[in-house]
Design an enzyme around this catalytic site. Sequence first.
Site, mmCIF file in Angstrom:
data_model
loop_
_atom_site.group_PDB
_atom_site.id
_atom_site.type_symbol
_atom_site.label_atom_id
_atom_site.label_comp_id
_atom_site.label_asym_id
_atom_site.label_seq_id
_atom_site.Cartn_x
_atom_site.Cartn_y
_atom_site.Cartn_z
ATOM 1 N N GLU A 149 43.720 -4.062 29.520
ATOM 2 C CA GLU A 149 44.535 -3.223 28.626
ATOM 3 C C GLU A 149 44.415 -3.702 27.177
ATOM 4 O OE1 GLU A 149 48.673 -3.243 29.700
ATOM 5 O OE2 GLU A 149 49.210 -1.682 28.257
ATOM 6 N N TRP A 189 49.776 9.754 30.386
ATOM 7 C CA TRP A 189 50.261 9.436 29.032
ATOM 8 C C TRP A 189 49.465 10.237 28.015
ATOM 9 C CZ3 TRP A 189 52.430 6.187 32.426
ATOM 10 C CH2 TRP A 189 53.615 5.533 32.066
ATOM 11 N N ASN A 190 50.146 10.591 26.947
ATOM 12 C CA ASN A 190 49.625 11.512 25.958
ATOM 13 C C ASN A 190 48.377 11.011 25.217
ATOM 14 O OD1 ASN A 190 49.405 12.901 23.486
ATOM 15 N ND2 ASN A 190 51.561 13.436 23.441
ATOM 16 N N TRP A 191 48.530 9.957 24.385
ATOM 17 C CA TRP A 191 47.344 9.568 23.601
ATOM 18 C C TRP A 191 46.310 8.886 24.466
ATOM 19 C CZ3 TRP A 191 47.330 5.171 19.411
ATOM 20 C CH2 TRP A 191 47.976 4.022 19.874
ATOM 21 N N ASP A 192 46.734 8.264 25.574
ATOM 22 C CA ASP A 192 45.750 7.718 26.513
ATOM 23 C C ASP A 192 44.818 8.823 26.999
ATOM 24 O OD1 ASP A 192 48.331 6.107 26.742
ATOM 25 O OD2 ASP A 192 47.002 4.791 27.876
ATOM 26 N N ASP A 245 54.553 -0.095 20.789
ATOM 27 C CA ASP A 245 55.980 -0.174 21.106
ATOM 28 C C ASP A 245 56.717 -1.412 20.605
ATOM 29 O OD1 ASP A 245 54.784 1.770 22.611
ATOM 30 O OD2 ASP A 245 55.103 0.757 24.525
ATOM 31 N N TYR A 270 51.081 2.063 35.057
ATOM 32 C CA TYR A 270 51.336 3.339 34.364
ATOM 33 C C TYR A 270 50.867 4.490 35.256
ATOM 34 C CZ TYR A 270 51.583 0.188 30.319
ATOM 35 O OH TYR A 270 51.887 -0.829 29.453
ATOM 36 N N TRP A 279 51.654 -5.974 21.401
ATOM 37 C CA TRP A 279 51.603 -5.451 20.033
ATOM 38 C C TRP A 279 52.091 -6.447 18.971
ATOM 39 C CZ3 TRP A 279 48.497 -1.502 19.644
ATOM 40 C CH2 TRP A 279 48.380 -0.596 20.694
HETATM 41 O O1 LIG Z 1 54.870 -0.042 27.754
HETATM 42 C C1 LIG Z 1 55.142 1.088 28.195
HETATM 43 O O2 LIG Z 1 55.911 1.257 29.143
HETATM 44 C C2 LIG Z 1 54.495 2.320 27.594
HETATM 45 C C3 LIG Z 1 55.569 3.252 27.063
HETATM 46 O O3 LIG Z 1 54.993 4.459 26.637
HETATM 47 O O4 LIG Z 1 53.614 2.012 26.502
HETATM 48 C C4 LIG Z 1 52.388 1.351 26.697
HETATM 49 O O5 LIG Z 1 51.571 1.976 27.670
HETATM 50 C C5 LIG Z 1 51.159 3.308 27.391
HETATM 51 C C6 LIG Z 1 50.229 3.743 28.507
HETATM 52 O O6 LIG Z 1 49.010 3.041 28.430
HETATM 53 C C7 LIG Z 1 50.475 3.394 26.017
HETATM 54 O O7 LIG Z 1 50.283 4.736 25.689
HETATM 55 C C8 LIG Z 1 51.297 2.720 24.928
HETATM 56 O O8 LIG Z 1 50.568 2.696 23.728
HETATM 57 C C9 LIG Z 1 51.639 1.311 25.372
HETATM 58 O O9 LIG Z 1 52.350 0.622 24.402
#
Ligand SMILES: O=C(O)[C@@H](CO)O[C@H]1O[C@H](CO)[C@@H](O)[C@H](O)[C@H]1O
Length: 495
Positions: free
Chosen positions: A449, A88-91, A219, A84, A406
Amino acid sequence: MGPYRDVDVVTVDELTSSKEDHIWRSKSLLGLFSIGDSLSHEEHSEHSEHCSEEDKRASIVRESMEVLRMNDRGGYTVPAEGLYPFQWNWDSAIVSAGWAVFDEGRAWEELETLFSGQWEDGMIASINFHQFSNTYFPGPEIWGTPDNPSKTSGITQPPVAALAARFLFENAPTPALARAKIDALFPKLLAWHRWWYKARDPENKGVVAILHPWESGMDNSPAWDETMQFPVDDLPPYERRDLTHVDANMRPTKDTYDHYLTLLYRFKKAHGYDPEQLYWISPFKVTDLCTNSILFRANRDLRWLALQLGKHEEVAEIEKWLDNGFEGFKSLWDEEAGLYKCQDQITGKLADAGISAAFLPLFAGVASKEQAAKLVKNLERWLSKVKYGVPSLDPEDPRFDQLQYWRGPVWLIINWMISNGLRHYGYDDLANRITEDSIQLTNEAGLREYFDPVTGAGCGGRQFSWTAAMCLAWLDRGAALEMGHKMSGPKKHLE
Ligand SMILES: O=C(O)[C@@H](CO)O[C@H]1O[C@H](CO)[C@@H](O)[C@H](O)[C@H]1O
């Protein structure tokens, strides 16, 4: 005055602690991330029979700080290197609370950088693309939001930011700095919350819709299995990057990705991500428990901030959201199951899956005592089936899969929210079980994670920012503050 303010709702009679914040303030004066949830450093010392456990936690604290520094890209923190590579927003909102424990300025910067991507209409997107990276799909070239090049994704994520802002403000070692920061941030937070109601609740249900599973942050949840049954479009060929970082058996299937991309391309091509249209055309429109519980709780914290700033008109506006939200949540309660459920807004059906977000209305403070008792009964049953809580799906659901994204594994951020909610409702023993499980998981598997609830094995990304932040702000807060204090010299102690 909403009826819930004088009936038997825990939020009113048990979370009250001060006159000005008489309805929504939480039991502790410490703010969200620390509300009696972690054993203090001293308690750890007293209770820990094994010194090695304490040493282990000290090294986890050190590693957590290192992980945030390592994932720092200058003003924002990526969730995990490679897997990633953007903000990312909530992260980021959760990560700012981790930074706050040892670097106050950097914590505010995390939120400021997040809000630098705010759309004109108030939305904060799920991803901010500050720097180029080709290790993640879909990147800016696929999203193609109205900015050129695309600066953000075109959808959002759960609104954790107001919770984090209150935490930073309330625990600030430098109150003058915090006041200046919050003065600037408050209008942006308010604009985002307004966006939620305007764009995602135009029918005044009191609860908001998500239009893409990525917006829920959960997701791949079985709660979306039925709602994701719409036909997929002809898609341009694409190459996933997640599978180069993580085992395929831990990630969503190709069919699921085809559905994700069908939504993305429909939102982009036909409607340029115009939120006023998206709400009406999306084949996926769900009342998500995670988003709505966080929004409700975030409204309480935004209200608290508004009170600190003397913004009385805004307080009244937020109280209206809370009043309506309280009513809206009623439609998500499944009395027979004794659980909250997500709801398909298109068919009106409640999802058949019991997911970990079912317990988040406790975190919101929107459940009655009776509902809380039923939730707890379910949670105890779930926990009796696994070694480590809280699984993301009822372990007795045939779809339960201990490794799949999830669909079974444990996430620390959800554990924190559930244990925090349980404490508010007086279920301290159960909250302790979840805290202890979280400590054990990170002891055994490190800052992964997410985690296998049956074996405790670490899954998904490594050196993960929000897991590190949860150790710093929740599980090891006492030790982290002490270490931060030693590193940076004297500052106001937060506890
Ligand atoms: O799988 C993905 O590509 C992304 C899509 O946004 O989502 C995962 O990773 C993000 C970054 O950690 C979290 O914010 C989400 O909760 C998690 O499900």
